[in-house]
Design a protein around this motif. Structure first.
Motif, PDB file in Angstrom:
ATOM      1  N   HIS A 115     -44.775  39.137 -47.822  1.00 26.41           N
ATOM      2  CA  HIS A 115     -43.998  38.504 -46.749  1.00 26.41           C
ATOM      3  C   HIS A 115     -42.708  37.877 -47.265  1.00 26.41           C
ATOM      4  O   HIS A 115     -42.387  36.723 -46.961  1.00 26.41           O
ATOM      5  CB  HIS A 115     -44.845  37.439 -46.046  1.00 26.41           C
ATOM      6  CG  HIS A 115     -46.125  37.969 -45.483  1.00 26.41           C
ATOM      7  ND1 HIS A 115     -46.156  38.839 -44.416  1.00 26.41           N
ATOM      8  CD2 HIS A 115     -47.418  37.766 -45.856  1.00 26.41           C
ATOM      9  CE1 HIS A 115     -47.424  39.140 -44.142  1.00 26.41           C
ATOM     10  NE2 HIS A 115     -48.206  38.513 -45.004  1.00 26.41           N
ATOM     11  N   VAL A 125     -43.124  28.723 -52.383  1.00 25.87           N
ATOM     12  CA  VAL A 125     -43.823  29.778 -51.638  1.00 25.87           C
ATOM     13  C   VAL A 125     -45.160  30.051 -52.324  1.00 25.87           C
ATOM     14  O   VAL A 125     -45.195  30.412 -53.505  1.00 25.87           O
ATOM     15  CB  VAL A 125     -42.992  31.076 -51.579  1.00 25.87           C
ATOM     16  CG1 VAL A 125     -43.702  32.125 -50.709  1.00 25.87           C
ATOM     17  CG2 VAL A 125     -41.588  30.808 -51.055  1.00 25.87           C
ATOM     18  N   ILE A 148     -43.384  27.054 -47.793  1.00 26.43           N
ATOM     19  CA  ILE A 148     -43.678  28.273 -47.038  1.00 26.43           C
ATOM     20  C   ILE A 148     -45.037  28.798 -47.494  1.00 26.43           C
ATOM     21  O   ILE A 148     -45.219  29.135 -48.668  1.00 26.43           O
ATOM     22  CB  ILE A 148     -42.602  29.363 -47.283  1.00 26.43           C
ATOM     23  CG1 ILE A 148     -41.225  28.867 -46.831  1.00 26.43           C
ATOM     24  CG2 ILE A 148     -42.966  30.657 -46.558  1.00 26.43           C
ATOM     25  CD1 ILE A 148     -40.090  29.824 -47.168  1.00 26.43           C
ATOM     26  N   GLU A 168     -39.889  38.493 -46.286  1.00 23.90           N
ATOM     27  CA  GLU A 168     -38.977  38.278 -45.151  1.00 23.90           C
ATOM     28  C   GLU A 168     -39.098  36.877 -44.556  1.00 23.90           C
ATOM     29  O   GLU A 168     -38.222  36.440 -43.796  1.00 23.90           O
ATOM     30  CB  GLU A 168     -39.222  39.332 -44.056  1.00 23.90           C
ATOM     31  CG  GLU A 168     -40.481  39.156 -43.214  1.00 23.90           C
ATOM     32  CD  GLU A 168     -41.773  39.596 -43.911  1.00 23.90           C
ATOM     33  OE1 GLU A 168     -42.851  39.342 -43.366  1.00 23.90           O
ATOM     34  OE2 GLU A 168     -41.673  40.190 -45.007  1.00 23.90           O
ATOM     35  N   LYS A 169     -40.171  36.143 -44.886  1.00 21.72           N
ATOM     36  CA  LYS A 169     -40.344  34.787 -44.361  1.00 21.72           C
ATOM     37  C   LYS A 169     -39.391  33.780 -45.003  1.00 21.72           C
ATOM     38  O   LYS A 169     -39.241  32.664 -44.533  1.00 21.72           O
ATOM     39  CB  LYS A 169     -41.787  34.313 -44.578  1.00 21.72           C
ATOM     40  CG  LYS A 169     -42.808  34.899 -43.621  1.00 21.72           C
ATOM     41  CD  LYS A 169     -44.123  34.137 -43.738  1.00 21.72           C
ATOM     42  CE  LYS A 169     -45.117  34.599 -42.687  1.00 21.72           C
ATOM     43  NZ  LYS A 169     -46.349  33.769 -42.713  1.00 21.72           N
ATOM     44  N   ALA A 183     -47.313  31.654 -47.664  1.00 22.07           N
ATOM     45  CA  ALA A 183     -47.221  33.111 -47.503  1.00 22.07           C
ATOM     46  C   ALA A 183     -47.564  33.791 -48.819  1.00 22.07           C
ATOM     47  O   ALA A 183     -47.422  33.203 -49.896  1.00 22.07           O
ATOM     48  CB  ALA A 183     -45.808  33.522 -47.073  1.00 22.07           C
TER      49      ALA A 183
END
Length: 314
Positions: A137, A104, A130, A139-140, A132
């Protein structure tokens, strides 16, 4: 880099330079040159964290390998994924093939390049990047299987105390029962050792600190001259952190075509560019408490200069 200087970044930088005291967010150290300088810093004799963290990652991975079976491995702020590679090298292939890795990071190019390199290195593993800001974020991040979060490099030490607690609370809320977190933290130690790590004899850290002014020039069109500022780094005992500042050598006026007014500096005035908090075991437990997590293990080097902390959501 005009394509990068969107209005949100410009507004953020302008607001920081108008604040009292003046600040610049440490994320703006890392243009291409900043990244090169940081790589040089990691090799300096005085800069101890990587020299301790890398072998500690290897030994910790061997101890935690069974916890990684059939889980989603989520690395927050993955960057070039070099540290997770050190970690994964110690995990047996039969366990790696049950893992799905989620790097991430805010940089899409970095995620795509790293994911490709890792897929070639570990073809048996599922890898899904991911893009983000994990601070905003969380929640992603998928949550159907058990998850093992990693946040390496003592990056949490760059947050303010309040922001670190807020981040831990948000992460704790997003974690499911039995999810785990492996958190890298730099520990409190002899202050002379800490200060030398940020004031190296070759001046690489000073150049790295001043480079943030060049990045600001790129975004805001300002006419900062880095040589008109002095690198200052010291340990703030009250807040248990190294602070990095840039101190104006003389009275200065800095102009930008997109700012209505010049930015005024008095001689000796500083721009606060970075914090790097150092932790005690009590401080670690407070962070875990803010997240609603239990501290399972604290893995440290022999000198207890750096730690990888395993926490679990019960």
């Amino acid at each position: 880099m005009p394509q990068v200087g969107d209005s949100v970044i410009r507004e953020k930088l302008a607001a920081c330079l108008r604040s009292d005291p003046k600040t610049l967010p440490s994320m703006y150290f890392y243009d291409h040159r900043g990244s090169e300088l940081y790589e040089e810093i990691t090799k300096l004799e005085e800069y101890y964290p990587p020299k301790i963290e890398i072998p500690l990652l290897r030994s910790t991975a061997r101890k935690l390998k069974q916890e990684l079976k059939d889980c989603d491995l989520v690395e927050l702020g993955s960057g070039d994924c070099s540290k997770i590679s050190v970690f994964l090298d110690e995990i047996p292939e039969e366990i790696r093939q049950t893992i799905v890795y989620y790097p991430v990071d805010v940089c899409k190019d970095s995620i795509e390049k790293s994911a490709c390199n890792l897929q070639n290195k570990y073809p048996e593993m599922g890898i899904h990047g991911i893009t983000a800001d994990f601070l905003e974020h969380i929640e992603k991040i998928p949550g159907k299987r058990k998850r093992f979060f990693c946040f390496f490099g003592s990056t949490i030490g760059n947050f303010t105390e309040a922001r670190a607690m807020e981040f831990m609370a948000d992460l704790g809320k997003a974690m499911n029962e039995n999810d785990r977190l492996l958190l890298g933290v730099d520990m409190v130690k002899d202050i002379d050792i800490i200060e030398k790590a940020y004031n190296d004899r070759q001046g690489i850290t000073a150049e790295f600190n001043k480079n943030i002014l060049k990045v600001t020039n790129d975004h805001l069109g300002t006419d900062f001259d880095p040589e008109e500022f002095e690198h200052v780094a010291f340990f703030n005992r009250e807040h248990s952190r190294i602070e990095m500042h840039l101190k104006a050598k003389d009275d200065l006026e800095v102009a930008s075509p997109i700012l209505d007014e010049k930015i005024i500096f008095k001689k000796g005035e500083t721009i606060h560019t970075e914090n790097s908090h150092k932790y005690t075991v009590e401080g670690i437990k407070r962070m875990a408490g803010a997240a609603g997590l239990s501290v399972e293990n604290i893995f440290s080097d022999d000198k207890k200069w750096f730690s990888l902390v395993e926490m679990v959501k019960r």
